[in-house]
Design an enzyme around this catalytic site. Structure first.
Site, short mmCIF file in Angstrom:
data_model
loop_
_atom_site.label_atom_id
_atom_site.label_comp_id
_atom_site.label_asym_id
_atom_site.label_seq_id
_atom_site.Cartn_x
_atom_site.Cartn_y
_atom_site.Cartn_z
N CYS A 77 0.84 -1.20 0.00
CA CYS A 77 0.00 0.00 0.00
C CYS A 77 0.87 1.25 0.00
O CYS A 77 1.88 1.32 0.68
CB CYS A 77 -0.95 0.08 1.18
SG CYS A 77 -2.09 -1.29 1.28
N ARG A 80 4.20 -0.56 -4.49
CA ARG A 80 3.86 -0.99 -3.13
C ARG A 80 2.54 -1.76 -3.07
O ARG A 80 2.18 -2.32 -2.03
CB ARG A 80 3.77 0.22 -2.21
CG ARG A 80 5.03 1.01 -2.11
CD ARG A 80 4.84 2.23 -1.26
NE ARG A 80 4.65 1.89 0.13
CZ ARG A 80 5.63 1.84 1.03
NH1 ARG A 80 6.85 2.12 0.68
NH2 ARG A 80 5.38 1.54 2.28
N TRP A 115 -2.61 -3.00 -1.71
CA TRP A 115 -2.27 -4.42 -1.80
C TRP A 115 -3.17 -5.08 -0.75
O TRP A 115 -2.99 -4.88 0.45
CB TRP A 115 -0.81 -4.66 -1.47
CG TRP A 115 -0.35 -6.07 -1.66
CD1 TRP A 115 0.15 -6.62 -2.81
CD2 TRP A 115 -0.31 -7.11 -0.68
NE1 TRP A 115 0.48 -7.94 -2.60
CE2 TRP A 115 0.22 -8.27 -1.31
CE3 TRP A 115 -0.67 -7.19 0.66
CZ2 TRP A 115 0.38 -9.48 -0.63
CZ3 TRP A 115 -0.50 -8.39 1.34
CH2 TRP A 115 0.02 -9.53 0.68
N ASN A 138 -2.11 2.02 5.61
CA ASN A 138 -1.12 1.06 5.15
C ASN A 138 -0.71 0.22 6.36
O ASN A 138 -0.29 0.78 7.38
CB ASN A 138 0.10 1.82 4.60
CG ASN A 138 1.25 0.90 4.26
OD1 ASN A 138 1.04 -0.30 4.04
ND2 ASN A 138 2.46 1.42 4.22
N GLY A 139 -0.84 -1.10 6.27
CA GLY A 139 -0.52 -1.97 7.41
C GLY A 139 -1.78 -2.69 7.87
O GLY A 139 -2.78 -2.74 7.13
N GLU A 170 18.32 -17.63 -4.53
CA GLU A 170 17.97 -16.30 -5.04
C GLU A 170 17.55 -16.38 -6.52
O GLU A 170 16.58 -15.75 -6.93
CB GLU A 170 19.16 -15.35 -4.83
CG GLU A 170 19.01 -13.96 -5.42
CD GLU A 170 17.81 -13.17 -4.91
OE1 GLU A 170 17.16 -13.60 -3.95
OE2 GLU A 170 17.50 -12.14 -5.52
N LYS A 197 13.90 -15.36 -8.07
CA LYS A 197 13.73 -14.40 -9.17
C LYS A 197 12.83 -15.00 -10.25
O LYS A 197 11.93 -14.35 -10.74
CB LYS A 197 15.07 -14.01 -9.81
CG LYS A 197 15.99 -13.12 -9.03
CD LYS A 197 15.53 -11.70 -8.82
CE LYS A 197 14.69 -11.58 -7.58
NZ LYS A 197 15.28 -11.24 -6.35
N GLU A 255 9.12 -15.28 -9.06
CA GLU A 255 8.32 -14.07 -8.88
C GLU A 255 8.04 -13.32 -10.17
O GLU A 255 6.97 -12.73 -10.31
CB GLU A 255 8.89 -13.15 -7.80
CG GLU A 255 10.21 -12.52 -8.10
CD GLU A 255 10.72 -11.66 -6.95
OE1 GLU A 255 9.93 -11.02 -6.26
OE2 GLU A 255 11.95 -11.63 -6.76
N HIS A 279 19.17 -36.29 -1.82
CA HIS A 279 18.44 -36.85 -0.67
C HIS A 279 16.92 -36.75 -0.84
O HIS A 279 16.19 -36.81 0.15
CB HIS A 279 18.88 -36.14 0.62
CG HIS A 279 20.32 -36.38 0.94
ND1 HIS A 279 20.79 -37.59 1.40
CD2 HIS A 279 21.41 -35.57 0.82
CE1 HIS A 279 22.11 -37.52 1.57
NE2 HIS A 279 22.51 -36.30 1.21
N LYS A 313 6.25 -4.50 -3.37
CA LYS A 313 7.68 -4.37 -3.06
C LYS A 313 7.94 -4.27 -1.56
O LYS A 313 8.84 -4.89 -1.04
CB LYS A 313 8.24 -3.13 -3.76
CG LYS A 313 9.73 -2.99 -3.54
CD LYS A 313 10.46 -2.80 -4.82
CE LYS A 313 11.95 -2.86 -4.64
NZ LYS A 313 12.53 -4.14 -5.02
O1 M6R Z 1 12.66 -4.52 1.73
P1 M6R Z 1 13.14 -5.85 2.20
O2 M6R Z 1 14.52 -6.16 1.75
O3 M6R Z 1 13.00 -6.02 3.69
O4 M6R Z 1 12.17 -6.91 1.54
C1 M6R Z 1 12.24 -8.26 1.87
C2 M6R Z 1 11.60 -9.11 0.80
O5 M6R Z 1 10.23 -8.84 0.74
C3 M6R Z 1 12.22 -8.84 -0.58
O6 M6R Z 1 13.60 -9.05 -0.53
C4 M6R Z 1 11.61 -9.75 -1.65
O7 M6R Z 1 11.88 -11.07 -1.38
C5 M6R Z 1 12.18 -9.33 -3.00
N1 M6R Z 1 11.45 -8.22 -3.53
C6 M6R Z 1 12.20 -10.43 -3.97
O8 M6R Z 1 12.79 -10.04 -5.16
#
Ligand code: M6R
Length: 610
Positions: free
Chosen positions: A2, A27, A74, A100-101, A483, A487, A490, A506, A605
């Protein structure tokens, strides 16, 4: 999660708020709305879908008002439709609010409001919140300021809300119960308040961050109050340094691609900031904790998502450079027994406003741990909580998928680990110096890796129709595999799993067949021979293999179906290079699959809810 944008000034608020909301859209992007006060009445406009849907729906309307509040959502409570979109108004239509929250005790508040004859049009906790305030205000005949001062601490959970009161209409009140809100002052007494400082660029020249536990009266005087003591605080105004261009895609089709290509510069700037600049020099910032650091027996890292993966890589940095074990915890799984008084906690967060991370860091702080934060957003909630706040210099990261934030976090972590190593007598000053020199060469090597972009685009064509991927690595290659898989998931919506290559046999090896490609991180480090064995195990089961390697060895080229060659470097620095092809691969697969790369479905984000 948000985005909030509130304006008060002499101009028409609508175009300013809509532009700010567009910058905040990363956001949350499932619905949006605006309330405008035209000098007599408030009018609410909302639409389900992206901000462009709201904008389109406004074409035939004539939105007027010099005071307004906007929101991009969101969804947490209630589906993403127009009814649940913000702003929400109180039953008596006096208050209008964006939020927001989450309000964790919204069930109890709802029940007491129902008992007071309130009815609700939607399903959100935010509608409960605005009616809770309206009810207290009416019962006790309070101003909005006094209502919030006296009752906001009854709200549980982390949130930021911004409210307009039709009976005191020339101001807006913003309350921070544990999130981010930045207030900017511009020419002609214009005030713009936004969830992200970047959204203020171009409109204001001075900025202050509204700390958790405070409220602000947003008008020309902009007074700030502490919610506990109810005392007035003096805001600290700073010059806003960002320029609006850093928020544009420029010649790139997507922010994600732009941000992948910005990594060279972002890493150099982070090194420069933490190792040279006198005010923020790492040694200077950590000096007060030097004794603590020399005596440490472990470090705890708290983070989520990509930042957590950076923490997992840092485990190797601290192990090898400072002889320190690291426990890297998901913030959402943090347990108070994970730390003790005097322990060192490193909290990693790009945004500085991730609710899970903030919650865990607050618990660690309450226990008496020393908190170092690594964050990309100056003035964000995490920087306010930390004892030492180290900033990465990635610049605004707008693509939801984190790329340059990750490699700049690695940069900061590498510098901290080697500094700790020197102070602990584990690393000689000369060794530290030569490691830092090697780190400074990493941006050039990243440039070389980026030259593989056309080849990776071709590989994406070849593999785009696979429905599942394995990403495999050992040592520092393991978190990079995780990682890379994150990527791909997502941005392309393809299922992918990042695994330790050693662990694969395993259980997960049962998944392998000709339709399941595996990406291997096969760099020439101590794990190389074992990785090649794991690769052969996959090959023996007809699995397709893409290898990322710096090896000149002919075997890997023979065994793998496709190879991406990267330059060599010190083994500890490989993660900076191996992650780049994985970011590019995810990008190109997503491009071919036609997903919304910068704003993937269901995501946001900044995850400001737990
Ligand atoms: O802002 P932050 O680094 O605390 O966010 C944590 C995760 O939400 C963030 O790293 C998320 O996994 C990435 N956007 C993925 O690409």
């Amino acid at each position: 999660m948000c985005g909030i944008a509130a304006y008060i000034g002499q101009k028409n608020a609508y175009p300013i708020i809509i532009e700010a909301l567009k910058r905040l859209e990363y956001r949350g992007y499932d619905s949006a709305g605006i309330v405008l006060y035209d000098g007599k009445n408030t009018k609410i406009y909302k639409e389900a879908g992206a901000i462009s849907c709201l904008e389109k729906s406004m074409d035939q309307k004539n939105p007027i008002g010099k005071i307004g509040i906007g929101h991009t959502r969101w969804a947490t409570h209630g589906v993403a439709n127009t009814i649940n979109a913000h702003p929400h108004h109180s039953q008596n239509k006096r208050l209008t609010l964006v939020h927001n929250g989450t309000v964790l005790n919204h069930h109890l508040l709802r029940e007491s409001l129902l008992a007071d004859d309130f009815h609700f049009y939607g399903e959100t906790d935010s509608e409960i919140l605005v009616n809770f305030l309206a009810n207290q205000q009416a019962k006790e005949n309070l101003s909005l300021l006094d209502t919030i001062l006296q009752h906001s601490l009854k709200l549980e959970g982390r949130s930021v809300f911004v409210v307009h009161d039709l009976e005191d209409p020339n101001k807006i009140i913003a309350c921070n119960l544990g999130g981010d809100l930045f207030i900017g002052k511009g020419k002609d007494k214009q005030i713009l308040a936004c969830s992200d400082k970047n959204a203020l660029a171009g409109y204001v020249d001075q900025v202050t961050s509204l700390a958790p536990g405070t409220l602000a009266i947003i008008d020309a005087d902009c007074q700030i109050f502490d919610l506990n003591s109810k005392l007035k605080l003096k805001p600290e105004w700073k010059k806003l340094k960002l320029n609006a261009e850093s928020l544009e895609k420029g010649a790139y089709p997507h922010f994600m691609l732009k941000e992948i290509f910005e990594q060279e510069e972002a890493i150099s700037k982070t090194i420069e900031h933490l190792s040279k600049s006198s005010n923020y020099k790492l040694e200077k910032m950590l000096e007060p904790y030097r004794r603590t650091i020399t005596r440490l027996r472990k470090i705890t890292i708290i983070a989520c998502g990509t930042s957590w993966h950076a923490g997992l890589v840092a485990k190797h940095f601290f192990n090898e450079l400072a002889d320190l074990p690291v426990y890297c915890e998901y913030a959402s799984e943090f347990m108070p027994t994970d730390v003790g008084a005097g322990d060192l906690v490193i909290a990693i967060s790009q945004s500085g406003s991730t609710a899970d991370t903030l919650q865990a860091v607050q618990s660690a702080k309450d226990i008496g741990a020393v908190i170092i934060s690594i964050c990309n957003v100056e003035g964000s909630a995490i920087t306010n909580l930390a004892d030492v706040s180290l900033l990465t210099k990635a610049g605004p990261e707008i693509g939801v998928a984190s790329t340059k934030a990750f490699t700049t976090q690695l940069t900061a972590l590498f510098l901290i680990a080697s500094q700790c190593g020197e102070w602990r007598g584990y690393l000689s000053p000369n060794r530290k110096k030569s490691l830092w020199k090697e780190l400074k060469n990493i941006p050039l090597k990243i440039n070389e890796v980026l030259r593989n972009n056309p080849k990776i685009a071709e590989l994406a064509k070849k593999y785009q129709s696979a429905n599942n991927f394995l990403y495999l690595g050992r040592g520092t290659g393991f978190p990079i595999a995780m990682e890379g898989a994150l990527k791909l998931k997502e941005v392309s919506y393809i299922h992918a799993e990042g695994l330790s290559a050693g662990e694969m046999k395993h259980g997960s090896i049962a998944l392998i067949d000709k339709n399941m490609p595996s990406l291997f991180i096969a760099t020439e480090d101590e794990h190389y021979d074992k990785i090649i064995n794991n690769l052969l195990e996959i090959k023996a089961r007809n699995g397709k293999i893409i290898a990322i390697t710096d090896s000149l060895d002919t075997q890997i080229k023979k065994e793998a179906d496709d190879v991406i060659v990267i330059p060599s470097c010190s083994p500890l620095l490989y993660p900076f290079l191996t992650v780049i092809p994985l970011q590019l691969f995810a990008y190109h697969v997503a491009l071919l699959r036609g997903t919304n790369i910068d704003k993937p479905r269901n995501l946001a984000k900044s995850v400001t809810v737990e």
